[in-house]
Design a protein around this motif. Structure first.
Motif, PDB file in Angstrom:
ATOM      1  N   LEU A 190      25.591  44.369   6.750  1.00 58.60           N
ATOM      2  CA  LEU A 190      26.694  43.832   7.623  1.00 58.60           C
ATOM      3  C   LEU A 190      27.764  45.088   8.036  1.00 58.60           C
ATOM      4  O   LEU A 190      28.254  45.303   9.132  1.00 58.60           O
ATOM      5  CB  LEU A 190      27.455  42.878   7.421  1.00 58.60           C
ATOM      6  CG  LEU A 190      26.924  41.381   6.895  1.00 58.60           C
ATOM      7  CD1 LEU A 190      27.874  40.478   6.412  1.00 58.60           C
ATOM      8  CD2 LEU A 190      26.610  40.874   8.479  1.00 58.60           C
ATOM      9  N   GLU A 194      28.441  46.955  11.641  1.00 57.75           N
ATOM     10  CA  GLU A 194      29.536  47.123  12.076  1.00 57.75           C
ATOM     11  C   GLU A 194      29.730  48.518  12.722  1.00 57.75           C
ATOM     12  O   GLU A 194      29.978  49.115  13.715  1.00 57.75           O
ATOM     13  CB  GLU A 194      30.729  46.840  11.343  1.00 57.75           C
ATOM     14  CG  GLU A 194      31.975  46.824  11.894  1.00 57.75           C
ATOM     15  CD  GLU A 194      32.190  45.724  13.013  1.00 57.75           C
ATOM     16  OE1 GLU A 194      33.287  46.200  13.570  1.00 57.75           O
ATOM     17  OE2 GLU A 194      31.751  44.837  13.119  1.00 57.75           O
ATOM     18  N   ILE A 232      22.582  37.641   9.657  1.00 56.29           N
ATOM     19  CA  ILE A 232      23.774  37.660  10.268  1.00 56.29           C
ATOM     20  C   ILE A 232      24.386  36.248  10.212  1.00 56.29           C
ATOM     21  O   ILE A 232      25.495  36.088  10.057  1.00 56.29           O
ATOM     22  CB  ILE A 232      23.780  38.205  11.749  1.00 56.29           C
ATOM     23  CG1 ILE A 232      23.260  39.768  11.557  1.00 56.29           C
ATOM     24  CG2 ILE A 232      25.088  38.156  12.306  1.00 56.29           C
ATOM     25  CD1 ILE A 232      24.281  40.873  10.629  1.00 56.29           C
ATOM     26  N   LYS A 233      23.657  35.106  10.824  1.00 54.15           N
ATOM     27  CA  LYS A 233      24.174  33.834  10.987  1.00 54.15           C
ATOM     28  C   LYS A 233      24.473  33.380   9.481  1.00 54.15           C
ATOM     29  O   LYS A 233      25.795  32.610   9.486  1.00 54.15           O
ATOM     30  CB  LYS A 233      23.180  33.018  11.655  1.00 54.15           C
ATOM     31  CG  LYS A 233      23.451  31.499  11.853  1.00 54.15           C
ATOM     32  CD  LYS A 233      24.581  31.443  12.830  1.00 54.15           C
ATOM     33  CE  LYS A 233      25.044  29.923  13.356  1.00 54.15           C
ATOM     34  NZ  LYS A 233      23.976  29.375  13.825  1.00 54.15           N
ATOM     35  N   THR A 236      27.674  35.099   8.203  1.00 55.96           N
ATOM     36  CA  THR A 236      29.032  35.326   9.091  1.00 55.96           C
ATOM     37  C   THR A 236      29.228  33.947   9.813  1.00 55.96           C
ATOM     38  O   THR A 236      30.667  33.711  10.298  1.00 55.96           O
ATOM     39  CB  THR A 236      29.080  36.436  10.236  1.00 55.96           C
ATOM     40  OG1 THR A 236      28.016  35.943  11.173  1.00 55.96           O
ATOM     41  CG2 THR A 236      28.702  37.685   9.634  1.00 55.96           C
ATOM     42  N   ARG A 238      28.203  33.343  12.398  1.00 54.80           N
ATOM     43  CA  ARG A 238      28.000  33.428  13.869  1.00 54.80           C
ATOM     44  C   ARG A 238      26.570  34.136  14.002  1.00 54.80           C
ATOM     45  O   ARG A 238      26.005  34.832  13.135  1.00 54.80           O
ATOM     46  CB  ARG A 238      28.904  34.696  14.393  1.00 54.80           C
ATOM     47  CG  ARG A 238      30.582  33.887  14.398  1.00 54.80           C
ATOM     48  CD  ARG A 238      31.437  34.910  15.407  1.00 54.80           C
ATOM     49  NE  ARG A 238      31.407  36.104  14.793  1.00 54.80           N
ATOM     50  CZ  ARG A 238      32.361  37.248  15.063  1.00 54.80           C
ATOM     51  NH1 ARG A 238      33.252  36.754  16.230  1.00 54.80           N
ATOM     52  NH2 ARG A 238      32.380  38.206  14.550  1.00 54.80           N
ATOM     53  N   THR A 239      25.981  33.871  15.354  1.00 60.34           N
ATOM     54  CA  THR A 239      24.778  34.740  15.584  1.00 60.34           C
ATOM     55  C   THR A 239      25.160  36.246  15.767  1.00 60.34           C
ATOM     56  O   THR A 239      26.301  36.576  16.008  1.00 60.34           O
ATOM     57  CB  THR A 239      24.209  34.154  16.998  1.00 60.34           C
ATOM     58  OG1 THR A 239      24.908  34.344  18.165  1.00 60.34           O
ATOM     59  CG2 THR A 239      23.906  32.610  16.759  1.00 60.34           C
ATOM     60  N   ALA A 240      23.807  37.075  15.910  1.00 60.78           N
ATOM     61  CA  ALA A 240      24.203  38.287  15.971  1.00 60.78           C
ATOM     62  C   ALA A 240      24.476  38.770  17.562  1.00 60.78           C
ATOM     63  O   ALA A 240      25.251  39.434  17.768  1.00 60.78           O
ATOM     64  CB  ALA A 240      22.760  38.973  15.701  1.00 60.78           C
ATOM     65  N   GLU A 242      26.411  36.628  19.378  1.00 61.10           N
ATOM     66  CA  GLU A 242      28.013  36.372  19.221  1.00 61.10           C
ATOM     67  C   GLU A 242      28.710  37.530  18.712  1.00 61.10           C
ATOM     68  O   GLU A 242      29.754  37.809  19.109  1.00 61.10           O
ATOM     69  CB  GLU A 242      28.243  34.758  18.468  1.00 61.10           C
ATOM     70  CG  GLU A 242      27.871  33.882  19.485  1.00 61.10           C
ATOM     71  CD  GLU A 242      27.682  32.496  18.377  1.00 61.10           C
ATOM     72  OE1 GLU A 242      27.718  31.453  19.249  1.00 61.10           O
ATOM     73  OE2 GLU A 242      27.864  32.430  17.181  1.00 61.10           O
ATOM     74  N   HIS A 243      28.183  38.123  17.340  1.00 59.03           N
ATOM     75  CA  HIS A 243      28.992  39.256  16.808  1.00 59.03           C
ATOM     76  C   HIS A 243      29.074  40.424  17.768  1.00 59.03           C
ATOM     77  O   HIS A 243      29.936  40.935  17.984  1.00 59.03           O
ATOM     78  CB  HIS A 243      28.080  39.523  15.660  1.00 59.03           C
ATOM     79  CG  HIS A 243      28.970  40.172  14.804  1.00 59.03           C
ATOM     80  ND1 HIS A 243      29.570  39.869  13.721  1.00 59.03           N
ATOM     81  CD2 HIS A 243      29.079  41.854  14.580  1.00 59.03           C
ATOM     82  CE1 HIS A 243      30.158  40.695  12.866  1.00 59.03           C
ATOM     83  NE2 HIS A 243      29.782  41.771  13.668  1.00 59.03           N
ATOM     84  N   ALA A 246      31.621  39.622  20.694  1.00 68.04           N
ATOM     85  CA  ALA A 246      32.813  39.567  20.006  1.00 68.04           C
ATOM     86  C   ALA A 246      33.435  41.077  19.905  1.00 68.04           C
ATOM     87  O   ALA A 246      34.571  41.392  20.197  1.00 68.04           O
ATOM     88  CB  ALA A 246      33.027  38.992  18.545  1.00 68.04           C
ATOM     89  N   LYS A 247      32.494  42.170  19.628  1.00 75.46           N
ATOM     90  CA  LYS A 247      32.715  43.385  19.566  1.00 75.46           C
ATOM     91  C   LYS A 247      32.956  43.841  21.038  1.00 75.46           C
ATOM     92  O   LYS A 247      33.876  44.712  21.200  1.00 75.46           O
ATOM     93  CB  LYS A 247      31.645  44.013  18.841  1.00 75.46           C
ATOM     94  CG  LYS A 247      31.638  45.733  19.032  1.00 75.46           C
ATOM     95  CD  LYS A 247      33.064  46.240  18.379  1.00 75.46           C
ATOM     96  CE  LYS A 247      32.887  46.085  16.732  1.00 75.46           C
ATOM     97  NZ  LYS A 247      34.115  46.849  16.155  1.00 75.46           N
TER      98      LYS A 247
END
Length: 297
Positions: A190, A194, A232-233, A236, A238-240, A242-243, A246-247
């Motif tokens: 993770l 990021e 990732i799901k 977090t 959230r799906t990858a 969605e991640h 969001a970024k």
């Protein structure tokens, strides 16, 4: 010519491993019956699940090696190639469940087998079983084998398919457990994910290559897309994708207030091919258009 062994049907795999063909489309193969052999690349046109009973080395998928030890399950979907590299002879050990796609056509499993993402997992993503978990898997394999040895009747296929599905559902549970027990390693992924996104948006890649994709991120982190997405799901919620989105939105909200930048420039700078796609995603995520967000803030 490449030294590749092809298994397009169950009988070919049975013959290769000195096992009797009890059914043309499925078998539980005892690998210890095979003659000692050298390591070669193998193509599978079958669904294949390997259960290793002893530690063995150097099972390779692509350019990388499986984390492949005692009590390990490895899953292959039709069309995959694995290679085992070692010039010396070895004695195969363990059990393989092999079945042709035709065997599950028209069944519930046939309609939903693509939902078992682990058939597309790759390197260091094999499933490591505890003793109790291994006994459950062995029990499913034994029941399938008993059905194959039983005289075929109208119940045979249903019972076999149900036991395959039961085993795969257990494997889904065991992978959930593995994601948790390897939490420290997962958190490292993770953090790298990021850092990867931060580095991507600080570079020229958005303009030259567009928005980062899940497949791109998985490749950079040396994971298969399905394993990466599942990890990732589970970590977090959230799906990858969605991640990533969001970024993108976090970066967009920062850049919207940079003096002198038009919304089109911001969209292109983030990797959007068309500014209207940026506007649409921004409104979906925030409830406001970029211009409304800029004006209200």
């Amino acid at each position: 010519m490449e030294n590749l062994v092809r298994f397009d049907n169950v009988n070919q795999y049975n013959q290769y491993n000195k096992n009797e063909t009890l059914h043309p489309l499925i078998n539980v193969v005892d690998l210890s019956k095979a003659d000692p052999r050298t390591h070669r690349r193998q193509y599978f046109g079958l669904y294949t699940i390997f259960l290793k009973e002893i530690k063995c080395g150097d099972l390779r998928y692509g350019c990388n090696y499986y984390d492949y030890e005692e009590g390990t399950l490895v899953f292959l979907a039709p069309g995959q190639i694995i290679g085992i590299e070692n010039p010396e002879k070895f004695q195969p050990q363990g059990t393989a469940l092999v079945f042709h796609p035709d065997f599950i056509r028209g069944t519930s499993l046939g309609r939903h087998i693509q939902e078992y993402n682990f058939f597309s997992y790759e390197v260091h993503e094999a499933l490591h079983l505890s003793q109790a978990e291994r006994e459950l898997i062995r029990d499913c394999l034994n029941k399938i084998q008993q059905e194959l040895q039983h005289a075929i009747d109208k119940h045979s296929k249903t019972l076999i398919v149900n036991n395959i599905e039961l085993m795969l559902n257990y494997c889904t549970r065991f992978y959930d457990r593995q994601f948790i027990t390897r939490e420290t390693a997962n958190k490292g992924i993770l953090e790298r994910f990021e850092a990867l996104l931060n580095g991507y948006f600080e570079s020229d890649k958005p303009r030259t290559e567009g928005l980062p994709t899940v497949a791109y991120c998985a490749e950079q982190l040396h994971l298969s897309p399905n394993y990466f997405g599942d990890l990732i799901k589970k970590e977090t919620g959230r799906t990858a994708l969605e991640h990533i989105q969001a970024k993108v939105m976090d970066m967009a909200k920062e850049r919207i207030f940079e003096p002198g930048k038009s919304l089109s420039e911001i969209a292109y700078g983030l990797g959007f091919k068309y500014p209207q796609h940026f506007t649409r995603l921004f409104k979906q995520r925030t409830g406001q258009t970029p211009q409304e967000y800029r004006s209200l803030n």
